[in-house]
Design an enzyme around this catalytic site. Structure first.
Site, mmCIF file in Angstrom:
data_model
loop_
_atom_site.group_PDB
_atom_site.id
_atom_site.type_symbol
_atom_site.label_atom_id
_atom_site.label_comp_id
_atom_site.label_asym_id
_atom_site.label_seq_id
_atom_site.Cartn_x
_atom_site.Cartn_y
_atom_site.Cartn_z
ATOM 1 N N HIS A 126 0.821 -1.228 0.000
ATOM 2 C CA HIS A 126 0.000 0.000 0.000
ATOM 3 C C HIS A 126 0.852 1.274 0.000
ATOM 4 C CE1 HIS A 126 -3.623 -2.279 0.485
ATOM 5 N NE2 HIS A 126 -3.297 -2.739 1.680
ATOM 6 N N HIS A 165 -6.340 -7.267 -0.495
ATOM 7 C CA HIS A 165 -6.462 -5.826 -0.733
ATOM 8 C C HIS A 165 -5.652 -5.445 -1.965
ATOM 9 C CE1 HIS A 165 -6.965 -6.552 3.636
ATOM 10 N NE2 HIS A 165 -7.944 -5.674 3.514
HETATM 11 ZN ZN ZN Z 1 -4.271 -7.312 2.739
#
Ligand code: ZN
Length: 308
Positions: A126, A165
């Site tokens: 991320h 994610h």
């Molecule tokens: Zn994740």
């Protein structure tokens, strides 16, 4: 064949509070599982050095790196977003996690290791070029990829992200970099809420619907990932290996099993054998249910080294 197991004790010192799911025990449970099941017997344990500033600044802006250093707490925590905190040990762990990625890349690219798994924290996918978020500070996989491209002279590298994610940070860093093909699956509608992310060019993003099982993953891999990877013919493969799509992990609503991680990894090994002399560097991202994390990472590593 030699397979690398790369980690560093700093991964155990970074913590974000006693109740935080992204806890040091995650690294321990994976290590214990690999040890107890004889998988580490097939691997060369290695301690990664801290990455150099130049290695990290191929991926992150110098301003961001300097800001992180300047704002690191000496006691307590600094909160970056509601879920992402810096402790006094966070930066040391982040520099070593990135350094583990560089070491694994170096040894696998040069043929000293057949492939490698990095059992590291904090995770990276991320983290964007200019920002920490979602438990991530330095984008470890991106640091490894840039080392392969810019330092070792590789021309085509594939990056697979199967965390539940979306790897928005990795996409931010490599969007329109034609030397990189990023293929990913992730749960639609989940953090970081960009899951209708651009699909095309060098990005092959396949969102999966909540509550779908491994058959949806397998369909995505066979109909989307493998044709894209075969068309690209990567010289080396990097994996953002997150295990939070497991059905026992409540950080997502996907319903994958240990066997899905083994199957998925075998597909990647087959692609690597066809195009990349088998060269794979895999790095831990998410995965928060500790027993499921240990078993699914174990299934992944066992398939990675051909011991399943
Ligand atoms: Zn994740």
């Amino acid at each position: 064949m030699l397979y690398g197991y790369v980690t560093h004790p700093a991964s155990l010192r970074h913590e974000m509070g006693p109740d935080h799911p992204e806890a040091p025990a995650r690294v321990n449970v994976i290590h214990d599982y690999l040890l107890a099941h004889g998988i580490l017997d097939f691997m060369v344990p290695m301690s990664g050095p801290a990455a150099t500033r130049a290695q990290v600044e191929r991926t992150h802006s110098a301003l961001y790196v300097a800001e992180l250093a300047a704002t690191a707490p000496t006691t307590g925590y600094r909160r970056i977003d509601p879920d992402t905190l810096m402790s006094p040990h966070t930066l040391d762990a982040a520099w070593h996690a990135a350094g583990c990625a560089v070491l694994a890349t170096e040894l696998v690219a040069r043929g000293k290791l057949a492939s490698a798994f990095c059992n590291i924290r904090p995770a990276g996918h991320h983290a964007t070029r200019d920002a920490a978020m979602g438990f991530c500070f330095f984008n470890n996989v991106a640091v490894g990829v840039r080392h392969a491209l810019d330092e070792l002279g590789l021309q085509r590298v594939a990056l697979i992200d199967f965390d539940a994610h979306h790897g928005n940070g990795t996409q931010d860093i490599f969007a329109e970099d034609e030397r990189v093909l990023m293929v990913s699956t992730f749960e639609r509608g989940l953090y970081p809420y960009d899951t209708d992310a651009a699909d095309g060019g060098n990005m092959c993003n396949v969102p999966l619907e909540p509550y779908t099982r491994g058959d949806a993953l397998r369909d995505a891999v066979l109909t989307r990932w493998v044709p894209a990877l075969d068309g690209f013919a990567p010289e080396m493969i990097f994996v953002s290996a997150g295990f939070d799509a497991h059905r026992e992990d409540d950080m997502s609503h996907l319903l994958w099993t240990d066997a899905d991680y083994a199957w998925l990894t075998r597909q990647l090994v087959a692609v690597a054998n066809r195009h990349a002399r088998g060269r794979i560097v895999s790095l831990l991202e998410g995965g928060y249910h500790r027993l499921a994390l240990a078993r699914s990472a174990g299934a992944h590593v066992r398939a990675l080294i051909g011991a399943d």
